[in-house]
Design a protein around this motif. Structure first.
Motif, short mmCIF file in Angstrom:
data_model
loop_
_atom_site.label_atom_id
_atom_site.label_comp_id
_atom_site.label_asym_id
_atom_site.label_seq_id
_atom_site.Cartn_x
_atom_site.Cartn_y
_atom_site.Cartn_z
N SER A 186 -4.62 5.81 -15.17
CA SER A 186 -3.88 4.40 -15.10
C SER A 186 -3.40 4.25 -16.20
CB SER A 186 -4.86 3.41 -14.78
OG SER A 186 -5.78 3.13 -15.83
N THR A 192 0.81 -1.10 -0.14
CA THR A 192 -0.04 -0.01 -0.04
C THR A 192 0.80 1.24 -0.08
OG1 THR A 192 -0.32 0.25 2.56
CG2 THR A 192 -2.01 -1.03 1.19
N LYS A 193 2.01 1.31 0.47
CA LYS A 193 2.89 2.32 0.73
C LYS A 193 4.16 2.38 -0.32
CE LYS A 193 3.15 3.79 5.21
NZ LYS A 193 2.11 4.92 5.12
N ASP A 243 -1.21 10.56 -8.95
CA ASP A 243 -1.45 9.26 -8.43
C ASP A 243 -2.36 9.31 -7.10
OD1 ASP A 243 -1.54 6.84 -7.28
OD2 ASP A 243 0.60 6.26 -7.72
N GLY A 263 -7.79 -0.11 -13.73
CA GLY A 263 -7.51 1.05 -13.18
C GLY A 263 -8.75 1.67 -12.54
N MET A 304 -3.42 -2.14 -5.35
CA MET A 304 -2.39 -2.23 -6.21
C MET A 304 -2.22 -0.96 -7.20
SD MET A 304 -1.46 -5.60 -8.73
CE MET A 304 -0.75 -6.51 -7.45
N ASP A 305 -1.10 -0.44 -6.65
CA ASP A 305 -0.83 0.91 -7.19
C ASP A 305 -0.10 0.85 -8.23
OD1 ASP A 305 -0.47 3.75 -8.19
OD2 ASP A 305 -0.35 4.29 -5.83
N LEU A 306 -0.19 0.69 -9.64
CA LEU A 306 0.48 0.47 -10.77
C LEU A 306 1.46 1.47 -11.02
CD1 LEU A 306 -1.58 -1.88 -13.06
CD2 LEU A 306 0.11 -2.64 -11.17
N ILE A 307 0.76 2.88 -10.93
CA ILE A 307 1.33 4.11 -11.03
C ILE A 307 2.58 4.12 -10.21
CG2 ILE A 307 1.12 6.54 -11.39
CD1 ILE A 307 -1.62 6.42 -11.78
N ARG A 308 2.36 4.10 -8.91
CA ARG A 308 3.58 4.20 -7.95
C ARG A 308 4.40 2.93 -8.36
NH1 ARG A 308 2.04 1.39 -3.27
NH2 ARG A 308 3.26 -0.34 -4.31
N ASP A 368 9.69 3.10 -0.56
CA ASP A 368 10.53 4.11 -0.04
C ASP A 368 9.67 4.69 1.36
OD1 ASP A 368 12.75 4.89 -1.25
OD2 ASP A 368 11.41 5.13 -3.14
N ALA A 369 8.47 4.38 1.25
CA ALA A 369 7.66 4.59 2.51
C ALA A 369 7.51 4.01 3.54
CB ALA A 369 6.16 5.39 2.36
N ALA A 393 5.43 1.73 -11.38
CA ALA A 393 6.14 2.09 -12.42
C ALA A 393 6.96 3.25 -12.38
CB ALA A 393 5.02 2.30 -13.58
N GLU A 394 6.39 4.49 -11.70
CA GLU A 394 7.21 5.60 -11.32
C GLU A 394 8.31 5.30 -10.36
OE1 GLU A 394 7.06 8.05 -13.36
OE2 GLU A 394 5.12 7.56 -14.64
N ASN A 395 7.94 4.65 -9.43
CA ASN A 395 9.12 4.66 -8.43
C ASN A 395 9.59 3.23 -8.00
OD1 ASN A 395 10.47 6.58 -6.31
ND2 ASN A 395 9.16 5.29 -5.06
N LYS A 415 11.63 1.24 -10.40
CA LYS A 415 12.96 2.05 -10.65
C LYS A 415 14.06 1.93 -9.75
CE LYS A 415 10.87 5.43 -13.43
NZ LYS A 415 10.41 6.89 -13.79
#
Lengths: 204, 204
Positions: free
Chosen positions: B169, A28-29, B106, A165, A105-109, A32-33, A111-113, A116
């Motif tokens: 999304s 959920t977080k 997001d 989404g 399930m946060d696919l944006i987070r 990094d969080a 993919a973006e973070n 990587k």
DNA sequence: GTCTATATAAAGATAGAC
DNA sequence: GTCTATCTTTATATAGAC
């Protein structure tokens, strides 16, 4: 007597308890969080103990946990879809109900973070799992419905991704703010989509 | 002669350059995944310099930046919607094109992590802005279309939220993996939704 | 299997020089 | 307005006791 396998609500082995709790936090977080102390202290241990079970530290734990999370999402989704052989609408509703009752399930987070921050091999592994176990599984429902003639022509992968989404985004609406449950909202959205792709019960 | 206002691609004042860069980082990665050095060093300054412009440190900067981000999203969205007075389809397409060309917003990450890290007043302020400038603005399009009779009865807030979640999304799908642009995908999804709520051009 | 203690690095933040 | 230097805290990680 063998060391008694843990029964229903019994204590699991430490490794599983760690994975369970880490999953709820990481999924959920994001990577990094969440700190290793966030994971360890609520389990009554120090963060150093985590290194006994997962020598690779935070990254190993995150990858293991997210792989688990994706597989769990995938099998729950599959089970939900299989549980309603009757109609596409029923299957999609069951799928949405499952997703909405899971942590988001946060696919944006991802993919973006998160992805990587991982070594490329692990990142690709997780990407592939999401694609194969979640999106492709949902896509199949639309593909088969097109073949069966129960819905009109459309891009099944796009419908699957769009639906996913849409449903996941319901996690971010504060339920206190609306007079509908997330499941009711998901069902209404599914009905709109199905109507939009000419769904007719029973085919042809 | 006044100290020349910065022309088109000229250097902006430091404060604006910081806000611009911080916005691109914070809005895509969230508060925990961005450090003050990530913000300062690419601008050719040290992280200590940020405290001159933003004495409140990371949290003040994040709140300012996200407020800016939400307002920018909101006015871009409003401009897009206004640019296509002709049809609801045209307005939604313009809105989606705007959103898809912005960094992802997001909402799941915001709700599950970022907002929880802020003082409650700031968190609520950002929530309200998202609701009023983004979701409510989109909702209005559906409400007015219902009144005008160009679409059938539906929950306008739900349609707005669902469409927003769906479009956002799309940021997580690797464009290299599909043979469509994000805008094309958004347009197809919009067409499905509009058909699903009985859109008919020209009303009644 | 878990702890305490410690090493090391990185983060947010402040003080004061320039 | 920005820097260097420093402080404090927090994070990941390791070593070794129990």
């Amino acid at each position: 007597m063998t060391p008694r396998k843990p029964s229903l609500k019994d204590e699991l082995d430490p490794r599983s308890r760690i994975l369970d709790h880490a999953e709820s936090l990481f999924s959920t977080k994001g990577i990094d969080a969440v700190t290793l102390k966030d994971i360890a202290l609520p389990l009554g241990m120090t963060h150093a103990a985590l290194y006994y079970h997962f020598p690779g530290g935070k990254e190993e734990l995150f990858v293991l946990v997210m792989e688990r999370n994706i597989r769990r999402h995938g099998s729950g989704l599959d089970a939900a879809l299989r549980s309603q052989p009757g109609s596409l609408r029923g299957r999609l509703r069951a799928a949405a109900a499952w997703l909405v009752n899971q942590p988001p399930m946060d696919l944006i987070r991802m993919a973006e973070n998160d992805l990587k921050a991982l070594d490329p091999a692990s990142a690709r592994k997780l990407s592939v799992l999401i694609y194969e176990l979640i999106l492709q599984r949902l896509t199949r429902e639309f593909s088969e419905a097109i073949e069966a003639g129960t819905i009109g022509p459309c891009d099944p992968g796009l419908m699957a991704g769009g639906l996913f989404g849409m449903v996941e985004s319901l996690h971010s609406v504060p339920v206190a703010m609306v007079r509908k449950t997330r499941i009711e909202m998901a069902n209404e959205l599914i009905d709109v989509i199905l109507k939009g792709i000419d769904y007719r019960e029973g085919g042809q």
